[in-house]
Write a protein that holds these residues in place. Sequence first.
Motif, short mmCIF file in Angstrom:
data_model
loop_
_atom_site.label_atom_id
_atom_site.label_comp_id
_atom_site.label_asym_id
_atom_site.label_seq_id
_atom_site.Cartn_x
_atom_site.Cartn_y
_atom_site.Cartn_z
N ALA A 174 0.73 -1.15 0.06
CA ALA A 174 0.03 -0.12 -0.08
C ALA A 174 0.76 1.09 -0.05
O ALA A 174 1.94 1.23 0.36
N GLY A 175 0.38 2.35 -0.41
CA GLY A 175 1.19 3.60 -0.72
C GLY A 175 1.57 3.86 0.97
O GLY A 175 1.37 3.42 1.81
N GLN A 176 2.81 4.67 0.92
CA GLN A 176 3.40 4.87 1.97
C GLN A 176 2.60 5.69 3.07
O GLN A 176 1.99 6.86 2.55
N ALA A 177 2.63 5.04 4.15
CA ALA A 177 1.81 5.88 5.40
C ALA A 177 2.84 6.46 6.07
O ALA A 177 3.94 6.12 6.43
N THR A 178 2.37 7.81 6.67
CA THR A 178 3.54 8.51 7.67
C THR A 178 2.58 8.77 8.75
O THR A 178 1.42 9.15 9.06
N ALA A 179 3.30 8.41 9.96
CA ALA A 179 2.82 8.48 11.25
C ALA A 179 2.81 10.25 11.57
O ALA A 179 3.49 11.15 11.31
N ARG A 180 1.25 10.65 11.98
CA ARG A 180 1.24 12.02 12.07
C ARG A 180 0.69 12.18 13.71
O ARG A 180 0.13 11.13 14.27
N GLU A 181 1.14 13.32 14.22
CA GLU A 181 0.80 13.77 15.50
C GLU A 181 -0.24 14.88 15.59
O GLU A 181 -0.22 15.77 14.90
N VAL A 182 -1.37 14.56 16.66
CA VAL A 182 -2.03 15.72 16.75
C VAL A 182 -2.22 16.31 18.09
O VAL A 182 -2.48 15.59 19.00
N GLU A 183 -2.09 17.58 18.33
CA GLU A 183 -2.10 18.04 19.63
C GLU A 183 -3.40 18.43 20.09
O GLU A 183 -4.36 18.68 19.36
N VAL A 184 -3.59 18.09 21.51
CA VAL A 184 -5.16 18.31 21.92
C VAL A 184 -4.89 18.74 23.32
O VAL A 184 -4.29 18.65 24.20
N CYS A 185 -5.85 19.92 23.64
CA CYS A 185 -5.93 20.51 24.82
C CYS A 185 -7.37 19.93 25.30
O CYS A 185 -8.28 20.39 24.69
N TYR A 186 -7.50 19.37 26.70
CA TYR A 186 -8.63 19.04 26.93
C TYR A 186 -9.30 19.98 28.18
O TYR A 186 -10.13 19.44 28.88
#
Lengths: 225, 337
Positions: A85-97
């Motif tokens: 499968a096409g290359q997947a890149t790990a992503r990070e999403v910041e979140v304030c709770y």
Amino acid sequence: MTSSPRFTPVSDHAVLAELGDSIDADLHTEVLRLDGALAADPVPGMIEAVPAYANLLVTFDPLATDHGAVAEALAALLDRPAAPAGQATAREVEVCYDADLAPDLGDVARQTGLSEEEVIAAHLAGDYRVYLYGFAPGYAYMAGVPAPIRLPRKAAAKRDVPAGSVIIAGPQCLVTTITMPTGWWIIGRSPTRILTGDEERPFLFDVGDPVRFRRISRDRFEART
Amino acid sequence: MSRAVLRVMQAGPHCSVQDAGRPGHMRFGVPGSGPMDGFGFAVAHAALGNPFGGAALEVSMGGLVLECVEGAVSFAVAGGGFRVALDGTPLGPWCVATLAAGQTLSLRPGTWGSWCSIAFAGRLDARRWLGSAATHALSGFGGGALTSGQRLEVEEAERREARHATLEPPTWVRPTDRVPVVLGPQERFFAPETLAAFRSESFRLSDAYDRMGVRLSGPALPVAAKLDMPSEPVVKGAVQVSGDGVATVLLADHGTTGGYPKIGAVPRFALDAFCQMRSGDAFRFEVLSPEAALAGARRAAQAADGYLAAAGQAAGSLEQRLARMNLIGGVTAGEED
């Protein structure tokens, strides 16, 4: 579904390649494999390919090709030895709770019998994957919400939910990109821009990318927005 | 270079900047947008001698009034049968004329049609997103909705008097009470009697009609199977049936995926005319095979090309016009000075 894959003509300019009918990581990987094969070797006359959970839509120029030719080309791509499968890149999403950014955190805690901190910990522990975009620009549907905090959507939608809201329903999570009503549970706010504003790479995720959420302080949230 | 400055004196809801649209981004949740009546948009540019696809204004049933505050620019209007007036003097609904400083151009709904396009002889300044000025209504991305008091600038504005004309709309742009539809891809979610009702009974456009889609009123189309299909990509024109059995035809700014079954799709070649229907208009669906729809798309493209080529010829000077009339009439004056 009785037989898979199935190639269904749609309108006068598209074919839907249906590989199954469930939400399942292996099936989605098959969809991404076909998507990757199409990107490497586009069907003549094709305009765009749109991957989803269990199927992939190919639109075409009706002056250049037809449903049958597109379906045949898709079948041939599927019959090839499995390409990665096409290359997947790990992503990070910041979140304030923080409470004012997470108006439904208390309700999620009450309905799941957890404390608010346990809900946050569960959300952060999830391994997410972008299954598809839909609804509106940049609305990336991620599956991977851990079982203890899965809730059906709310009975009534809340209006004017701001962009950047981190919302969950069932196994799905997404980060909103425009102000919209939603019936999902709002458990945080993210300063991470899914619509990046970068012309070279206007969307943060590719379909298939794995995603982790990272908790940030209010100070960092304010600094990033 | 000369510039024309226009002021929006009045803009109804759903008036917006549109260009040929932004195909290719559905995988990121972005529909093609672009004009509701793509043929009218193409005619407006062709009649001015413009290259295809630049930014123009799309006018809804709410109407639009523009005042020219600086410079002068030729413009073309096409799509629907709007009442077009320059300083109060009526022009034809499909026309080319010039708007100069101090003059007012008004567009109001006329005897038929829901949308028209105004193109300019010059480059309309508009905000772009993903390489296109087409406005996506839900987000406001692209050139944006038109609002009263707004200032519009046309760069490299030209007067093209030789293009002034009244155009006769071709017959096929008018909506009829038969709307073609290709069944699927989820017609299997519906019982045979529901499919029979879909094919034979009359539907109407409700007043829930905007650039995202139009909800229909008509026979209930109950979904027979359990509603557990995962969301899947949808095309412009898809006839999506919600859990309460109500059908919606998805249009230019549609959501790119849907979790409700699609009983069919109005083929793209028929959508320009479909979009020119008005709330309350009644019609029946006419089922076409995918092959017949494809053949229809090819015939429509050929007819459109022919009309656009003719519309693209400048009317020209009086002598040129007379010469062409003679040619068309098969008469040669045969006299030289």
